[in-house]
Structure formats: C-alpha cells, structure tokens
Scaffold this motif. Structure first.
Motif, mmCIF file in Angstrom:
data_model
loop_
_atom_site.group_PDB
_atom_site.id
_atom_site.type_symbol
_atom_site.label_atom_id
_atom_site.label_comp_id
_atom_site.label_asym_id
_atom_site.label_seq_id
_atom_site.Cartn_x
_atom_site.Cartn_y
_atom_site.Cartn_z
ATOM 1 N N ASN A 293 -0.033 -14.148 10.796
ATOM 2 C CA ASN A 293 1.060 -13.435 10.128
ATOM 3 C C ASN A 293 0.656 -12.803 8.800
ATOM 4 O O ASN A 293 1.515 -12.506 7.965
ATOM 5 N N ASP A 294 -0.636 -12.594 8.559
ATOM 6 C CA ASP A 294 -1.048 -11.838 7.386
ATOM 7 C C ASP A 294 -0.782 -10.349 7.624
ATOM 8 O O ASP A 294 -0.931 -9.858 8.750
ATOM 9 N N PHE A 295 -0.386 -9.627 6.595
ATOM 10 C CA PHE A 295 -0.117 -8.195 6.775
ATOM 11 C C PHE A 295 -0.414 -7.460 5.473
ATOM 12 O O PHE A 295 -0.526 -8.065 4.404
ATOM 13 N N SER A 296 -0.504 -6.131 5.620
ATOM 14 C CA SER A 296 -0.680 -5.280 4.436
ATOM 15 C C SER A 296 -0.001 -3.944 4.695
ATOM 16 O O SER A 296 0.079 -3.477 5.836
ATOM 17 N N ARG A 297 0.479 -3.368 3.613
ATOM 18 C CA ARG A 297 1.112 -2.043 3.683
ATOM 19 C C ARG A 297 0.443 -1.167 2.625
ATOM 20 O O ARG A 297 0.307 -1.569 1.469
ATOM 21 N N THR A 298 0.026 0.047 3.044
ATOM 22 C CA THR A 298 -0.677 0.924 2.110
ATOM 23 C C THR A 298 -0.084 2.334 2.176
ATOM 24 O O THR A 298 0.549 2.729 3.165
ATOM 25 N N GLY A 299 -0.289 3.082 1.142
ATOM 26 C CA GLY A 299 0.154 4.467 1.099
ATOM 27 C C GLY A 299 -0.575 5.222 0.004
ATOM 28 O O GLY A 299 -1.010 4.631 -0.989
ATOM 29 N N SER A 300 -0.714 6.539 0.214
ATOM 30 C CA SER A 300 -1.361 7.349 -0.811
ATOM 31 C C SER A 300 -0.967 8.799 -0.619
ATOM 32 O O SER A 300 -0.586 9.213 0.488
ATOM 33 N N PHE A 301 -1.038 9.564 -1.657
ATOM 34 C CA PHE A 301 -0.826 11.000 -1.556
ATOM 35 C C PHE A 301 -1.568 11.650 -2.712
ATOM 36 O O PHE A 301 -1.904 11.008 -3.713
ATOM 37 N N GLY A 302 -1.834 12.958 -2.552
ATOM 38 C CA GLY A 302 -2.550 13.649 -3.610
ATOM 39 C C GLY A 302 -2.773 15.107 -3.256
ATOM 40 O O GLY A 302 -2.297 15.607 -2.231
ATOM 41 N N VAL A 303 -3.471 15.756 -4.132
ATOM 42 C CA VAL A 303 -3.821 17.161 -3.944
ATOM 43 C C VAL A 303 -5.334 17.266 -3.870
ATOM 44 O O VAL A 303 -6.041 16.684 -4.692
#
Length: 469
Positions: A293-303
């Motif tokens: 039940n280990d988890f991770s959430r990631t996100g990124s944005f850029g130019v």
C-alpha cells in the motif's frame, strides 16, 4: 469453355449495339446525355476526388499541431529478488502500478506551423484545380467517343448503300454483256469494285466496333441511338480575347499559381526552422505498490525553449531545397501560361480548318452527285463505259465520307476550344447532374474534428456513404 462463352457474349453485345445504333431502334441519345453518363461513371474522377480528400486531410493534420497534445501512459510492474547476508537469506517482491498524463502545447515556433498550414491550404486549392482539369479531359474524351461512334455508324450505312448500288451496277453490266453492249472487261471491273466494297464495308464495321468499345470505356455504358448535336458551343472567335480568358481562368494555370504560393510559404517555413520553439508542458503521475500500500503522487509543469545549434547542415539544405522547389514552380507557371496560349491558338486553328473542310466537302458532295447522275445517264446511252460509272460513284462515295468526317471533326474541335479556355466542365455546360462540391469535404475536416464531436460524427456518416459507393 467459360472463356469462349464470355467472348461470345461480348461479341453478341457489340453486335446488338451495332444493329441498334445503325437501324434506329435504340433510345435516342443526345450529346448532353452522353456527357452526363461520362461525368457520373468516371473512375478517373472518383480517383482524383479521393486525392483531393487526402490533400484536405494534410491541412487538418498540420492544424492539429497547434492544439494541445495530451498522452497517457500506464504500466504494471512485478519485481522480485533473492539476497543473502552471511547465514541470512531472504526474498523480496513487489507489484507496482504507474499511471501518467502528459500535456504539451506549442506556444511559439516563429510561424513555422502557420506557414505550413497556409501552404497546405494552397495545395488543396491546387488539387481542386487539378480535379477540374481531369473533369475537362473526361468530358472531351466523351465528346470524341460520341462523334466517333456517329461517324462510323454513318460510314457503315454509306458502305452498305454503296454495296447495294454496286450490285445493281454489276447486274446491269452482266445484262449489257449478254446482249453484246459491253465486253467481259466491263463485267470484271464491276466485280472487282464490288469485292473492294465488301472489304471496305467489313473494315467500316470493325471501326464501328472499336468506336463502341471506346464509347463504353469513356462513358461507362454502350451508346444509344446517337443524335447529331443541334447546337455547337457559342464561341467568340477572337483568339487574343480567348487566350486572355484562358490565362485568367484555366484550371491548369490556377493550379500552377497555387503551387507557386505553396512553395513560397514552404520557404518561409523552412527559414523558421532555425528559430527557437517555445512550448508549455505538464505531467501528472501516480504510482502505487499493491503489496504494501505504498504510493506516490507527482506533478510538474513548465515552459520549454528548444532550438537547433548544429544538425550537420540539414536545416540549411532543407531551406535551399525549398527555394529550388519554389523556383521550379515559378518556371512551371511560365511554361503553363505559354502552353495555354498556344493551346487556344491551336484549337481555333483546328476548328477553322474543320469548318473549311466541311464547307468544301458539302460542295464536293453536291458536284460529285451531279457528275455521277450525269455519267450514269450517259452510260445508258452508250456514251460512257462501266468504268466511268464506277469511278464517278467512287468519287461520290469519297466525297460523302469526307463530309461525314468533317461534320464530326467540327463538333470535336468546337468542344476542344472550350477545353482550351477551361470551360468544358459540367457546371459550364449546365449538365443535368449532381455537381461534386470540392469544398464540402474540406469544410468537414478543416478543424480536424475528433470522432466524438458532432462534426466528427457527421464526417463518419459521410465516410460510410463514400465507402458504400
């Protein structure tokens, strides 16, 4: 056996067509009806309409590059292993699920994609003109096939009538030989001329068979009882004025102009390739280990800014190539213009020669008919020989054949003038057909619709209808 039956059926159908078209039992058919069938049955037009639809899609595909590009990714990973430390050993395993979304949007590319899109639109317009040019070829071929069948029908009828006259001449020569008015030589001359006429009649029937096959290939069906055209196209007769009209509106020159515009835009696009691109990007991801039940959430944005530094001279070569292609299309435009002007002059020259030939042939027929009647009357009085009668009859036959050919040539030449002006289309001729709209498909795909949109669903219905055809 099947091959023999097929050949027999083909011969029978051609023979029936010859019989019907020469005896007048078939349905009366005008030139306009023939052109309608050619327009509706042409596989060449269908082929070029499909090529136009493919060109329409080029513009839609380039437009798609200016919109957000969204992709997804997903994977399931099973990891396992075994390890040892001294006297201790152990095993490991895990089950991991990864899901991700990525987005990319072009913000700036120095106009490269816009130039490419405008070039694609010019290519669409050029392809439309190419389709119009093919339409002219299809209709002109149908005109020629129509007149060729009519000409050969009349040749067959003329040769048949000549056979009957020669049989009468032979009987008359034989009767006069029996009473001692002529020699055996006169009878032999009549027999030789009759044998030659039979050969010419067989050749005329063969020519008619070939003309019918060409009609079927050009129009898509066998001919009916073809009627002579009542009216010829209304032509001004001014070659210079007609050439100016053709230079402005002929599909070949309009196609060449659009190709020049597309090539010039491609040069601008190639030049923009050296400029930097600016893009917006974004990523979302999720990872979860099902085992613990280990988890991770990631996100990124850029130019992101990207641009070329060195690519081995590729970009410079592409630009030079685009410039060379532009120069080639410009040269082609000049050549097309000269050819169109020449075609107009040639078409009018051929028309005027055919009209002069028709006038001369009519006068020749009138004079030859008077001469034949006179020689035949003089022969009954003993002042002319059988050979004189046969020669006079042959001259009349040749004169009538020349007039038939001249009448057909005038019609084909008149429509050839229309084609040289770019005015031999179903729309210009006001044919009773459902005109093909070259812009209809482009209007459906120009915004690059996706299948789930209302526009996309409408497009699917159109494609299904095209598939049934």
């Amino acid at each position: 056996m099947k091959r023999m039956i097929k050949d027999w059926l083909k011969s029978a159908s051609i023979g029936l067509a010859i019989s019907l078209t020469t005896t007048g039992l078939a349905r009366a058919e005008t030139l306009a009806e023939t052109l309608v069938s050619a327009y509706e049955n042409s596989g060449l037009l269908d082929q070029n309409r499909a090529l136009l639809r493919a060109a329409d899609e080029d513009a839609a595909q380039i437009l798609a590059a200016l919109r957000p590009i969204i992709n997804y990714s997903a994977d399931f990973t099973r990891s396992f292993g075994r390890s040892a430390a001294g006297v201790f050993t152990g095993t490991t395993s895990s089950n991991t699920v990864n899901i991700g979304l990525s987005l990319q949007l072009l913000l700036f590319d120095a106009g490269q994609t816009r130039f490419q899109l405008e070039a694609a639109k010019e290519s669409v317009l050029a392809t439309r003109e190419a389709l119009r040019s093919v339409e002219q070829q299809v209709l002109l071929r149908a005109v020629a096939a129509f007149q060729d069948v009519r000409r050969n029908q009349e040749f067959v009828a003329l040769r048949d009538n000549n056979l009957r006259l020669l049989r009468q001449e032979l009987r008359a020569a034989q009767d006069r030989f029996e009473v001692g008015e002529v020699t055996r030589t006169d009878v032999a001359q009549a027999e030789a001329r009759l044998a030659a006429a039979r050969s010419e009649f067989a050749a005329a029937e063969g020519d008619l068979t070939q003309a019918i096959e060409e009609f079927r290939a050009a129009v898509g069906r066998l001919p009916g009882n073809l009627q002579p055209p009542r009216n010829l196209p209304n032509l001004s007769g001014d070659i210079d004025e007609s050439a100016q009209i053709a230079v402005r509106a002929h599909p070949d020159i309009l196609q060449a102009r659009h190709e020049v515009s597309a090539a010039e835009l491609n040069v601008l696009a190639a030049d923009a390739e050296t400029k930097p691109d600016v893009s917006l990007f974004g990523n979302l991801g999720a990872s979860e280990d099902i085992s613990d039940n280990d988890f991770s959430r990631t996100g990124s944005f850029g130019v992101q800014v990207t641009g070329p530094i060195y690519q081995g001279g590729l970009i410079s070569s592409l630009k030079r190539q685009a410039m060379a292609q532009r120069d080639a299309t410009r040269g082609n435009l000049h050549e097309v213009r000269r050819r169109i002007v020449q075609d107009v002059g040639d078409a009018y020259a051929i028309l005027r020669a055919a009209q002069a030939q028709r006038r001369s042939s009519r006068e020749q027929v009138r004079a030859a008919d008077v001469a034949f009647r006179g020689v035949r009357e003089e022969a009954t009085l003993g002042a002319r020989t059988t050979l004189d009668v046969l020669d006079a009859e042959q001259e009349l036959l040749d004169a009538r054949a020349n007039m038939i050919a001249a009448e057909a040539d005038v019609v084909v030449a008149a429509y050839s003038v229309l084609a040289s002006l770019g005015q031999l289309t179903a729309k210009d001729l006001n044919l009773d057909v459902q005109l093909y709209d070259p812009a209809a498909y482009y209007n459906l795909v120009k915004d690059a619709p996706v299948p789930i949109s209302p526009q996309g669903q409408k497009l699917d219905r159109v494609l299904r209808a095209l598939g049934k055809d």
